[in-house]
Write a protein that holds these residues in place. Structure first.
Motif, mmCIF file in Angstrom:
data_model
loop_
_atom_site.group_PDB
_atom_site.id
_atom_site.type_symbol
_atom_site.label_atom_id
_atom_site.label_comp_id
_atom_site.label_asym_id
_atom_site.label_seq_id
_atom_site.Cartn_x
_atom_site.Cartn_y
_atom_site.Cartn_z
ATOM 1 N N LYS A 269 0.846 -1.180 0.000
ATOM 2 C CA LYS A 269 0.000 0.000 0.000
ATOM 3 C C LYS A 269 0.889 1.240 0.000
ATOM 4 O O LYS A 269 2.117 1.156 0.125
ATOM 5 N N GLU A 270 0.271 2.401 -0.116
ATOM 6 C CA GLU A 270 1.032 3.656 -0.111
ATOM 7 C C GLU A 270 1.757 3.881 1.202
ATOM 8 O O GLU A 270 2.807 4.527 1.242
ATOM 9 N N ASP A 271 1.219 3.330 2.303
ATOM 10 C CA ASP A 271 1.861 3.503 3.605
ATOM 11 C C ASP A 271 2.962 2.479 3.842
ATOM 12 O O ASP A 271 3.556 2.422 4.927
ATOM 13 N N GLY A 272 3.248 1.652 2.844
ATOM 14 C CA GLY A 272 4.328 0.690 2.960
ATOM 15 C C GLY A 272 3.920 -0.656 3.528
ATOM 16 O O GLY A 272 4.732 -1.578 3.566
ATOM 17 N N LYS A 273 2.666 -0.796 3.969
ATOM 18 C CA LYS A 273 2.201 -2.069 4.512
ATOM 19 C C LYS A 273 1.805 -3.012 3.376
ATOM 20 O O LYS A 273 1.424 -2.584 2.292
ATOM 21 N N ILE A 274 1.906 -4.308 3.665
ATOM 22 C CA ILE A 274 1.534 -5.308 2.658
ATOM 23 C C ILE A 274 0.043 -5.217 2.370
ATOM 24 O O ILE A 274 -0.779 -5.143 3.285
ATOM 25 N N ASP A 275 -0.301 -5.225 1.103
ATOM 26 C CA ASP A 275 -1.700 -5.164 0.689
ATOM 27 C C ASP A 275 -2.212 -6.585 0.448
ATOM 28 O O ASP A 275 -1.635 -7.342 -0.327
ATOM 29 N N GLY A 276 -3.282 -6.953 1.141
ATOM 30 C CA GLY A 276 -3.873 -8.267 0.931
ATOM 31 C C GLY A 276 -3.179 -9.382 1.664
ATOM 32 O O GLY A 276 -3.233 -10.543 1.240
ATOM 33 N N GLY A 277 -2.540 -9.060 2.776
ATOM 34 C CA GLY A 277 -1.952 -10.105 3.601
ATOM 35 C C GLY A 277 -3.043 -10.954 4.234
ATOM 36 O O GLY A 277 -4.218 -10.580 4.248
ATOM 37 N N VAL A 278 -2.654 -12.079 4.799
ATOM 38 C CA VAL A 278 -3.646 -13.017 5.315
ATOM 39 C C VAL A 278 -4.502 -12.383 6.403
ATOM 40 O O VAL A 278 -5.726 -12.617 6.473
#
Length: 306
Positions: A269-278
């Protein structure tokens, strides 16, 4: 009853002169959860998506009433405040079977369903070579559904769909819809519309009966946006294969990546977090709410976290 409230809410939407109900097509719990999370106030359970997701088969009349009603009920049960419109194909048989189908959909909490005038071995409305029953048979289906609704003291919305435009022409199609409305249908659904002029004309010809517009990507009907549909006078607009095609495209891309590279790289994501993690998926499906409910009821299953 929850099923009555859902149908009544949809009827209120249809009665609102400023409201056009926009429904994304969903075919399983996950696609329904995504649509609910985005904020749609009504959903559509697609028969094509149900066939593809539950059976891995094309939309050729292969699903049973239990396949369809069970899937519709699961989706409707995720949020009883959001009406679910569901495909009911041909009603799966003669008047007795149509009545049974109607009862099943009512008990599953479905707000509305549509029944069409194809033969029992039906196919997607945007395929060629569709075969139809005669008008009296179609009307008998609608009459049976309306009778079952009355017997169940339900408010479920009956949508009459005709596929007659392709082989019988516009006048025959409208004649069938008018006969269906006289038999108890609440909404008219002309499938396979080929021009914007036909879109506008059927709304005028069916007035004051509300009309449904079906937006199928790659189908025979020109695509219009929600604003245009409202201006044309439509009360319900379905985007039936939105979920199915989105899953198809995304899954194909992920599988090709894994096959070609031996891995699937994280999307961010734009905030650096994984998008669509479990955990994102679990939260979408109610993880925190389930944990909190267990705690409130005095359970200890998740005392150490989840």
């Amino acid at each position: 009853m929850a099923q009555t409230k859902s149908a009544s809410k949809l009827r209120q939407m249809l009665a609102d002169p400023e409201k056009t109900v926009i429904c994304p097509g969903v075919h399983d719990g996950l696609t329904a959860r995504v649509a609910l999370n985005v904020g749609f106030d009504a959903l559509y359970m697609t028969g094509a998506g149900t066939a593809a997701s539950r059976l891995g088969q094309p939309d050729l009349g292969l699903t049973t009433v239990d396949d369809m009603a069970t899937n519709a009920g699961m989706i409707a049960g995720l949020d009883r405040s959001v009406p679910v419109i569901a495909d009911a194909d041909t009603g799966f048989g003669g008047p007795l079977m149509v009545a049974r189908t109607t009862e099943k959909y009512i008990l599953q909490g479905v707000a509305a369903f549509h029944i069409e005038d194809q033969v029992t071995t039906k196919r997607c409305g945007h395929l060629g070579g569709k075969e139809l029953v005669d008008t009296p048979t179609f009307v008998a289906r609608i009459r049976a559904a309306a009778s079952a609704r009355s017997r169940m003291e339900s408010d479920i919305v009956i949508i009459a769909r005709t596929d007659a435009l392709q082989s019988r022409g516009y006048e025959e199609a409208v004649s069938r819809l008018k006969a269906a409305v006289e038999a108890g249908a609440d909404v008219a659904f002309l499938e396979g519309i080929q021009t914007k002029e036909q879109m506008a004309q059927v709304v005028k010809d069916m007035a004051p009966t509300p009309c449904l517009l079906n937006m199928v990507g790659g189908g025979v009907t020109p695509l219009v946006n929600a604003r245009e549909a409202k201006e044309l006078g439509y009360k319900i607009v379905l985007w039936p294969i939105a979920g199915m095609t989105s899953v198809y495209i995304a899954m194909r891309e992920f599988c090709e990546e894994l096959k070609n590279t031996g891995e699937i790289k994280n999307r961010y994501k734009e905030d650096g977090k994984i998008d669509g993690g479990v955990r994102d998926v679990f939260e979408l499906c109610g993880l925190s709410a389930c944990v909190e409910f267990d705690k409130e009821m005095g359970g200890a299953s998740f005392a150490n976290g989840a």
